[in-house]
Write an enzyme that holds these catalytic residues in place. Structure first.
Site, PDB file in Angstrom:
ATOM      1  N   TYR A 127       0.892  -1.300   0.019  1.00  0.00           N
ATOM      2  CA  TYR A 127      -0.046  -0.129  -0.098  1.00  0.00           C
ATOM      3  C   TYR A 127       0.860   1.246  -0.060  1.00  0.00           C
ATOM      4  O   TYR A 127       0.495   2.010  -0.614  1.00  0.00           O
ATOM      5  CB  TYR A 127      -0.741   0.054   1.173  1.00  0.00           C
TER       6      TYR A 127
HETATM    7  N1  LIG Z   1      -9.618   4.993   5.111  1.00  0.00           N
HETATM    8  C1  LIG Z   1      -8.382   5.261   5.562  1.00  0.00           C
HETATM    9  O1  LIG Z   1      -8.171   5.486   6.527  1.00  0.00           O
HETATM   10  C2  LIG Z   1      -7.710   6.066   4.231  1.00  0.00           C
HETATM   11  C3  LIG Z   1      -6.452   6.779   4.661  1.00  0.00           C
HETATM   12  C4  LIG Z   1      -5.827   7.033   3.669  1.00  0.00           C
HETATM   13  C5  LIG Z   1      -6.212   7.222   2.357  1.00  0.00           C
HETATM   14  N2  LIG Z   1      -7.308   6.214   2.092  1.00  0.00           N
HETATM   15  C6  LIG Z   1      -7.697   6.095   0.663  1.00  0.00           C
HETATM   16  O2  LIG Z   1      -9.225   6.877   0.458  1.00  0.00           O
HETATM   17  C7  LIG Z   1      -9.677   5.905  -0.616  1.00  0.00           C
HETATM   18  C8  LIG Z   1     -10.915   5.353  -0.369  1.00  0.00           C
HETATM   19  O3  LIG Z   1     -10.728   4.685   0.848  1.00  0.00           O
HETATM   20  P1  LIG Z   1     -11.881   4.067   1.948  1.00  0.00           P
HETATM   21  O4  LIG Z   1     -11.578   4.027   3.146  1.00  0.00           O
HETATM   22  O5  LIG Z   1     -13.142   4.898   1.236  1.00  0.00           O
HETATM   23  O6  LIG Z   1     -12.291   2.720   1.106  1.00  0.00           O
HETATM   24  P2  LIG Z   1     -13.593   1.807   1.232  1.00  0.00           P
HETATM   25  O7  LIG Z   1     -12.997   0.402   1.080  1.00  0.00           O
HETATM   26  O8  LIG Z   1     -14.653   2.109   2.153  1.00  0.00           O
HETATM   27  O9  LIG Z   1     -14.031   2.234  -0.427  1.00  0.00           O
HETATM   28  C9  LIG Z   1     -13.314   1.924  -1.396  1.00  0.00           C
HETATM   29  C10 LIG Z   1     -14.244   1.707  -2.645  1.00  0.00           C
HETATM   30  O10 LIG Z   1     -13.481   1.488  -3.858  1.00  0.00           O
HETATM   31  C11 LIG Z   1     -14.295   0.623  -4.380  1.00  0.00           C
HETATM   32  N3  LIG Z   1     -13.314  -0.130  -5.307  1.00  0.00           N
HETATM   33  C12 LIG Z   1     -12.183  -1.101  -4.994  1.00  0.00           C
HETATM   34  N4  LIG Z   1     -11.477  -1.587  -5.921  1.00  0.00           N
HETATM   35  C13 LIG Z   1     -11.911  -1.194  -6.992  1.00  0.00           C
HETATM   36  C14 LIG Z   1     -11.754  -1.402  -8.394  1.00  0.00           C
HETATM   37  N5  LIG Z   1     -10.649  -2.029  -8.892  1.00  0.00           N
HETATM   38  N6  LIG Z   1     -12.422  -0.656  -9.226  1.00  0.00           N
HETATM   39  C15 LIG Z   1     -13.499   0.256  -8.951  1.00  0.00           C
HETATM   40  N7  LIG Z   1     -13.743   0.510  -7.709  1.00  0.00           N
HETATM   41  C16 LIG Z   1     -13.007  -0.131  -6.808  1.00  0.00           C
HETATM   42  C17 LIG Z   1     -14.927  -0.307  -3.477  1.00  0.00           C
HETATM   43  O11 LIG Z   1     -15.832  -1.149  -3.998  1.00  0.00           O
HETATM   44  C18 LIG Z   1     -15.403   0.615  -2.541  1.00  0.00           C
HETATM   45  O12 LIG Z   1     -16.570   1.302  -2.946  1.00  0.00           O
HETATM   46  C19 LIG Z   1      -8.530   4.801  -1.143  1.00  0.00           C
HETATM   47  O13 LIG Z   1      -7.730   5.030  -2.110  1.00  0.00           O
HETATM   48  C20 LIG Z   1      -7.882   4.609   0.121  1.00  0.00           C
HETATM   49  O14 LIG Z   1      -6.694   4.201  -0.020  1.00  0.00           O
HETATM   50  C21 LIG Z   1      -8.135   5.896   2.987  1.00  0.00           C
END
Ligand SMILES: NC(=O)c1ccc[n+]([C@@H]2O[C@H](COP(=O)([O-])OP(=O)(O)OC[C@H]3O[C@@H](n4cnc5c(N)ncnc54)[C@H](O)[C@@H]3O)[C@@H](O)[C@H]2O)c1
Length: 245
Positions: free
Chosen positions: A152
């Site tokens: 990641y």
């Molecule tokens: N949650 C955290 O603490 C955090 C921190 C920093 C960055 N992020 C980043 O924020 C973004 C969203 O994270 P989140 O926490 O909302 O995650 P989440 O798992 O709640 O949501 C992610 C969404 O992306 C979709 N997805 C996954 N693979 C996919 C693909 N191949 N094609 C299309 N859609 C796809 C999933 O179906 C889901 O709806 C990510 O890029 C994550 O790395 C999250």
């Protein structure tokens, strides 16, 4: 392009979590929002509090599928001014030397290649129109390199470097590309993490709390707007004081 109102945005991974929050905020700003995700089973327009222009099932790790989906979005909307690359997965929390090959490939394929695929599809259209805003959701892990999530961290570092390179290529074209680097937010993604990993992440945040989804929406709404006019290739931190550079 003086106002974000009436513009069209594609937000990837928008059926839930941060992507849904970003889409909601953009919709409330008057943006016509097209949601891309693998799966819309969890999405309910009424509960979400806005009506998207369209929802499209697309796997961002598949370049050909992304090209097709972009053409479909363009046919629906007529123009796309904003692309938010948010779809992402965490992958396992394990030492690098035990990291399963398949998981490594999956994390890079979605988090890094997915961002590339979507930019590759959208940029020619944005260049042609002389306007575009790209916001890539990276992570503080991409700046720091966090132990036990090496895949990641590497993918998100790749997103940051890719955005910087792309932004320079586009600097004279009216197309602006920036990254957001959030610390931990409470979402479904946390299901893949161990309680120890979550506790350790919270302890690193000087404000002593986790990030809230509307705070991500607010920052993306600005970075996606015409008001963000002289900042490109930058990484905006959302870390409650954790980021030191
Ligand atoms: N949650 C955290 O603490 C955090 C921190 C920093 C960055 N992020 C980043 O924020 C973004 C969203 O994270 P989140 O926490 O909302 O995650 P989440 O798992 O709640 O949501 C992610 C969404 O992306 C979709 N997805 C996954 N693979 C996919 C693909 N191949 N094609 C299309 N859609 C796809 C999933 O179906 C889901 O709806 C990510 O890029 C994550 O790395 C999250």
């Amino acid at each position: 392009m003086s106002s974000i109102k009436g513009q069209t945005a594609i937000v990837t991974g928008a059926a839930r979590g941060i992507g849904l929050g970003i889409a909601r905020r953009l919709a409330h700003e008057g943006v016509r929002v097209i949601l891309w995700d693998l799966d819309f089973a969890a999405f309910d327009s009424e509960a979400a509090g806005f009506k998207p222009l369209a929802t499209q099932v697309v796997d961002v790790s598949d370049g050909a599928a992304v090209e097709k989906a972009f053409a479909q979005s363009l046919a629906t909307a007529g123009s796309i001014e904003i692309l938010v690359n948010n779809a992402g997965i965490n992958g396992p929390v394990v030492p690098a030397w035990e990291y399963p090959y398949e998981d490594w490939q999956r994390v890079i394929a979605i988090d890094l290649n997915g961002t590339f695929h979507c930019c590759r599809a959208a940029v020619p259209h944005m260049r042609e129109r002389g306007y575009g805003r790209i916001v890539n959701i990276a992570s503080i892990a991409g700046k720091e390199g966090v132990q036990f999530i090496s895949g990641y961290s590497a993918a998100k570092a790749g997103v940051i470097a890719f955005t910087k390179a792309l932004a320079k290529e586009l600097a004279a074209d009216g197309v602006i590309a920036n990254c957001i680097a959030p610390a931990m937010v409470e979402t479904e993604l946390m299901r893949e993490m161990t309680p120890e990993h979550i506790k350790a992440s919270k302890a690193k945040i000087p404000m002593g709390r986790l990030l809230q989804i509307p705070e991500v929406g607010a920052m993306v709404a600005w970075a996606a707007s015409p008001e963000c006019s002289f900042t490109t290739g930058f990484v905006f931190d959302l870390t409650g004081g954790r980021a030191t550079y």
